[in-house]
Design an enzyme around this catalytic site. Structure first.
Site, PDB file in Angstrom:
ATOM      1  N   LYS A 167       5.714  -2.443  15.729  1.00  0.00           N
ATOM      2  CA  LYS A 167       4.719  -1.623  15.016  1.00  0.00           C
ATOM      3  C   LYS A 167       5.323  -1.070  13.726  1.00  0.00           C
ATOM      4  O   LYS A 167       4.693  -1.125  12.666  1.00  0.00           O
ATOM      5  CB  LYS A 167       4.267  -0.455  15.913  1.00  0.00           C
ATOM      6  CG  LYS A 167       3.417   0.574  15.181  1.00  0.00           C
ATOM      7  CD  LYS A 167       3.011   1.727  16.080  1.00  0.00           C
ATOM      8  CE  LYS A 167       3.984   2.865  16.121  1.00  0.00           C
ATOM      9  NZ  LYS A 167       3.982   3.751  14.941  1.00  0.00           N
ATOM     10  N   ASN A 168       6.535  -0.533  13.816  1.00  0.00           N
ATOM     11  CA  ASN A 168       7.123   0.154  12.663  1.00  0.00           C
ATOM     12  C   ASN A 168       7.596  -0.794  11.566  1.00  0.00           C
ATOM     13  O   ASN A 168       8.004  -0.342  10.489  1.00  0.00           O
ATOM     14  CB  ASN A 168       8.279   1.070  13.113  1.00  0.00           C
ATOM     15  CG  ASN A 168       7.763   2.321  13.807  1.00  0.00           C
ATOM     16  OD1 ASN A 168       6.552   2.533  13.892  1.00  0.00           O
ATOM     17  ND2 ASN A 168       8.671   3.146  14.294  1.00  0.00           N
ATOM     18  N   CYS A 171       1.613  11.851  14.627  1.00  0.00           N
ATOM     19  CA  CYS A 171       2.062  12.519  15.861  1.00  0.00           C
ATOM     20  C   CYS A 171       2.520  13.938  15.562  1.00  0.00           C
ATOM     21  O   CYS A 171       3.167  14.198  14.553  1.00  0.00           O
ATOM     22  CB  CYS A 171       3.244  11.780  16.464  1.00  0.00           C
ATOM     23  SG  CYS A 171       2.796  10.320  17.392  1.00  0.00           S
ATOM     24  N   ARG A 181       7.492  17.544   9.729  1.00  0.00           N
ATOM     25  CA  ARG A 181       7.526  16.253   9.026  1.00  0.00           C
ATOM     26  C   ARG A 181       7.032  16.336   7.577  1.00  0.00           C
ATOM     27  O   ARG A 181       5.997  15.788   7.216  1.00  0.00           O
ATOM     28  CB  ARG A 181       6.731  15.195   9.796  1.00  0.00           C
ATOM     29  CG  ARG A 181       7.293  14.960  11.166  1.00  0.00           C
ATOM     30  CD  ARG A 181       6.498  13.948  11.943  1.00  0.00           C
ATOM     31  NE  ARG A 181       7.001  12.590  11.755  1.00  0.00           N
ATOM     32  CZ  ARG A 181       6.484  11.538  12.370  1.00  0.00           C
ATOM     33  NH1 ARG A 181       5.468  11.647  13.153  1.00  0.00           N
ATOM     34  NH2 ARG A 181       7.007  10.341  12.189  1.00  0.00           N
ATOM     35  N   ASP A 203      12.850   7.544  18.958  1.00  0.00           N
ATOM     36  CA  ASP A 203      11.635   6.981  19.558  1.00  0.00           C
ATOM     37  C   ASP A 203      11.852   6.518  21.001  1.00  0.00           C
ATOM     38  O   ASP A 203      10.898   6.082  21.647  1.00  0.00           O
ATOM     39  CB  ASP A 203      11.107   5.812  18.709  1.00  0.00           C
ATOM     40  CG  ASP A 203      10.419   6.297  17.433  1.00  0.00           C
ATOM     41  OD1 ASP A 203      10.189   7.503  17.302  1.00  0.00           O
ATOM     42  OD2 ASP A 203      10.121   5.446  16.576  1.00  0.00           O
ATOM     43  N   ARG A 236      -1.909   3.440  20.441  1.00  0.00           N
ATOM     44  CA  ARG A 236      -1.440   3.375  19.053  1.00  0.00           C
ATOM     45  C   ARG A 236      -0.209   2.481  18.948  1.00  0.00           C
ATOM     46  O   ARG A 236       0.008   1.878  17.903  1.00  0.00           O
ATOM     47  CB  ARG A 236      -1.063   4.773  18.545  1.00  0.00           C
ATOM     48  CG  ARG A 236      -2.250   5.679  18.315  1.00  0.00           C
ATOM     49  CD  ARG A 236      -1.788   6.963  17.653  1.00  0.00           C
ATOM     50  NE  ARG A 236      -0.927   6.674  16.528  1.00  0.00           N
ATOM     51  CZ  ARG A 236       0.041   7.468  16.083  1.00  0.00           C
ATOM     52  NH1 ARG A 236       0.264   8.617  16.650  1.00  0.00           N
ATOM     53  NH2 ARG A 236       0.783   7.124  15.057  1.00  0.00           N
TER      54      ARG A 236
HETATM   55  C1  UD1 Z   1       9.684   6.772  11.162  1.00  0.00           C
HETATM   56  C2  UD1 Z   1       9.051   6.054  12.328  1.00  0.00           C
HETATM   57  C3  UD1 Z   1       9.060   6.941  13.569  1.00  0.00           C
HETATM   58  C4  UD1 Z   1      10.498   7.377  13.861  1.00  0.00           C
HETATM   59  C5  UD1 Z   1      11.155   7.978  12.632  1.00  0.00           C
HETATM   60  C6  UD1 Z   1      12.648   8.244  12.831  1.00  0.00           C
HETATM   61  C7  UD1 Z   1       7.398   4.535  11.424  1.00  0.00           C
HETATM   62  C8  UD1 Z   1       5.954   4.213  11.233  1.00  0.00           C
HETATM   63  N1  UD1 Z   1       7.674   5.717  11.990  1.00  0.00           N
HETATM   64  O1  UD1 Z   1       8.941   7.951  10.928  1.00  0.00           O
HETATM   65  O2  UD1 Z   1       8.539   6.180  14.657  1.00  0.00           O
HETATM   66  O3  UD1 Z   1      10.488   8.337  14.896  1.00  0.00           O
HETATM   67  O4  UD1 Z   1      11.033   7.088  11.502  1.00  0.00           O
HETATM   68  O5  UD1 Z   1      13.313   7.104  13.201  1.00  0.00           O
HETATM   69  O6  UD1 Z   1       8.267   3.752  11.108  1.00  0.00           O
HETATM   70  N2  UD1 Z   1      11.824  14.250   6.469  1.00  0.00           N
HETATM   71  C9  UD1 Z   1      11.841  15.248   5.519  1.00  0.00           C
HETATM   72  N3  UD1 Z   1      11.249  14.991   4.306  1.00  0.00           N
HETATM   73  C10 UD1 Z   1      10.663  13.793   3.998  1.00  0.00           C
HETATM   74  C11 UD1 Z   1      10.672  12.765   4.985  1.00  0.00           C
HETATM   75  C12 UD1 Z   1      11.262  13.029   6.219  1.00  0.00           C
HETATM   76  O7  UD1 Z   1      12.365  16.335   5.750  1.00  0.00           O
HETATM   77  O8  UD1 Z   1      10.158  13.623   2.892  1.00  0.00           O
HETATM   78  C13 UD1 Z   1      12.469  14.510   7.774  1.00  0.00           C
HETATM   79  C14 UD1 Z   1      11.505  14.412   8.953  1.00  0.00           C
HETATM   80  O9  UD1 Z   1      10.789  15.608   9.153  1.00  0.00           O
HETATM   81  C15 UD1 Z   1      12.455  14.099  10.088  1.00  0.00           C
HETATM   82  C16 UD1 Z   1      13.518  13.223   9.418  1.00  0.00           C
HETATM   83  O10 UD1 Z   1      13.427  13.495   8.016  1.00  0.00           O
HETATM   84  O11 UD1 Z   1      13.071  15.272  10.558  1.00  0.00           O
HETATM   85  C17 UD1 Z   1      13.347  11.746   9.634  1.00  0.00           C
HETATM   86  O12 UD1 Z   1      12.009  11.383   9.330  1.00  0.00           O
HETATM   87  P1  UD1 Z   1      11.632   9.914   8.843  1.00  0.00           P
HETATM   88  O13 UD1 Z   1      12.801   9.005   9.118  1.00  0.00           O
HETATM   89  O14 UD1 Z   1      11.133   9.958   7.468  1.00  0.00           O
HETATM   90  O15 UD1 Z   1      10.460   9.553   9.859  1.00  0.00           O
HETATM   91  P2  UD1 Z   1       9.129   8.769   9.561  1.00  0.00           P
HETATM   92  O16 UD1 Z   1       9.348   7.792   8.467  1.00  0.00           O
HETATM   93  O17 UD1 Z   1       8.002   9.715   9.482  1.00  0.00           O
END
Ligand code: UD1
Length: 428
Positions: free
Chosen positions: A22-23, A125, A130, A315, A407
């Site tokens: 999915k990711n 989620c 986030r 995850d 999902r």
């Molecule tokens: C993606 C994955 C999700 C997985 C996560 C971490 C997809 C669709 N989703 O989510 O399944 O759990 O990676 O492996 O691929 N953060 C900030 N600022 C930002 C962006 C992120 O502070 O602008 C923080 C987030 O709150 C979190 C951490 O960075 O604490 C990691 O988040 P991130 O790796 O960006 O997760 P997602 O891309 O949302």
């Protein structure tokens, strides 16, 4: 609303085919925004999130067709053709983006291709706040101006994006995707440091290269990109889902038995395999996938921190916790990626588990027995942890709100019941 009913106690024996990730599928679909040519993706999982993203991309003007079944076709997953000949709308509206966080990632490609984008701040989620600050920082470094108005990010780069040096202070999958997708069409060279090196990012980068992008350092934490003026269509197959693989490995670890996770890629699962083996589960890496085997012996407790790849994935944290509820001692599981990703704990307690939370750390004291109960899915990965616990709980576990499961898990009840589990979907 559908529910999943599990009658625990059966061992799992047989083969579970692993779907496309999915990711990886979601950002690969978004990549299609970057080119007027046709991107053909195969092994696309049939999931609610994929269908939702289809709607979002169609709203921008992308034509999407999903091929019908072909004679002799044995593989799983859809073949999807995406053609973004003309982008007719650069707005991603709230009612669509609020339902899936990854749809926010259209920001980078829209900016790169059209010089403007208006994208609603995301939902997805409920696992912590986030924020998207690092996405916005990356776009600004690439020369975009950003304003936030009425819950929307309004980004503009009328003269096009320009190459930049982007350093993330924290590893972020989403912002790495966004920066990479934007930089491939920027004018000049970009370096992305402390980039996430999750296999799904490597998969997207490899697809971009097939489309004509120039990227070095794929699969590492430093990506070097030389911008090109346009990209062409390509064909690409989505990598197997490592989170689905880890999940079924833990199902088999919990229930016992002997299961082949067909097409799983062990190279993406080093940390998960290590933890399974420390817990006393046999894992055999084979050419056709991973074989998971546990016969009778008790599960041993483990100590695990979630980490960016190649560490243990956040995850799979909820699933590991479910498996450890019946270990022979106390496990310590620390969540370092997201705050508030322990919502499964109170539902697991309803099945008789003994878990104590101390800030970002869960102390999971193994119990001899779980008993079935009605429980509620709270998010995608949490919901599948309830399935894992239900497989070993005595009696009936009824999971409501299974739209969370749909999902991210394709035909979960079929995959498990084909291996002997008593799992059924109750419709309505
Ligand atoms: C993606 C994955 C999700 C997985 C996560 C971490 C997809 C669709 N989703 O989510 O399944 O759990 O990676 O492996 O691929 N953060 C900030 N600022 C930002 C962006 C992120 O502070 O602008 C923080 C987030 O709150 C979190 C951490 O960075 O604490 C990691 O988040 P991130 O790796 O960006 O997760 P997602 O891309 O949302």
């Amino acid at each position: 609303m559908d529910r999943i009913r599990i009658r625990g106690g059966n061992r799992l024996n047989g083969t579970i085919p692993i779907s496309g990730a999915k990711n990886a599928a979601l950002p690969l679909m978004i990549v299609s925004l970057l080119s007027p040519g046709t991107l053909t993706l195969s092994n696309v999982p049939r999931l609610a999130d994929v269908r939702l993203l289809q709607r979002i991309l169609q709203n921008h003007g992308i034509d999407i067709t999903v091929a019908g079944k072909r004679a002799g076709q044995t593989g799983m997953g859809d073949v999807m053709h995406l053609s973004a000949k003309d982008i007719v709308d650069t707005t991603a509206p709230y009612d669509l983006v609020s339902r899936m966080r990854a749809s926010f990632w259209v920001l980078g490609p829209l900016l790169a291709r059209c010089g403007e984008a208006k994208v609603s701040l995301p939902g997805g989620c409920a696992i912590g706040t986030r924020p998207v600050d690092m996405h916005l920082m990356a776009m600004e470094k690439l020369g975009a101006t950003i304003e936030i108005e009425n819950g929307y990010v309004i980004a503009s780069a009328k003269k096009g994006l320009k190459g930049a040096h982007i350093v993330f202070d924290k590893v972020t999958v989403g912002a790495t995707h966004a920066a990479l997708m934007a930089a491939v069409l920027a004018n000049g060279d970009t370096i992305i440091e402390n980039a996430a090196s999750e296999p799904e990012i490597g998969d997207v980068a490899e697809c971009l290269v097939k489309m004509g992008a120039r990227i070095e350092g794929i699969h590492t934490s430093t990506l070097r990109i030389k911008g090109v003026t346009s990209l062409k269509g390509a064909e690409h197959s989505v990598i197997p889902d490592r989170i689905e693989t880890g999940t079924y490995a833990m199902c088999a670890g919990m229930a016992g038995g002997d299961v082949l996770l067909k097409d799983a890629n062990a190279n993406h699962l080093g940390a998960v395999i290590d933890v399974m083996q420390r817990a006393g589960v046999d894992v055999e890496v084979r050419n056709d996938g991973l074989r998971i085997h546990r016969n009778g012996a008790a599960l041993e407790p483990v100590r695990v921190d979630t980490e960016p790849f190649p560490g243990f994935p956040t995850d799979c944290q909820a699933q590991l916790m479910a498996m450890m509820t019946m270990a022979n001692g106390t496990s310590i599981i620390r969540e370092t990626i997201f705050e508030n990703r322990f919502m499964h704990v109170q539902e697991l307690a309803r099945l008789g588990s003994d878990i104590h939370l101390h800030g970002d750390t869960a102390e999971v004291r193994g119990v001899k027995k779980l008993t079935g109960a009605p429980v509620m899915a709270t998010d995608l990965r949490a919901s599948v942890s309830l399935v894992i616990a239900g497989l070993a709980a005595a009696g009936e576990t009824m999971i409501s709100r299974v739209y969370h499961l749909d999902r991210g898990f394709e035909t979960l009840e079929e995959k498990l019941s084909n291996c002997g589990a008593d799992v059924a979907r109750i419709s309505g």
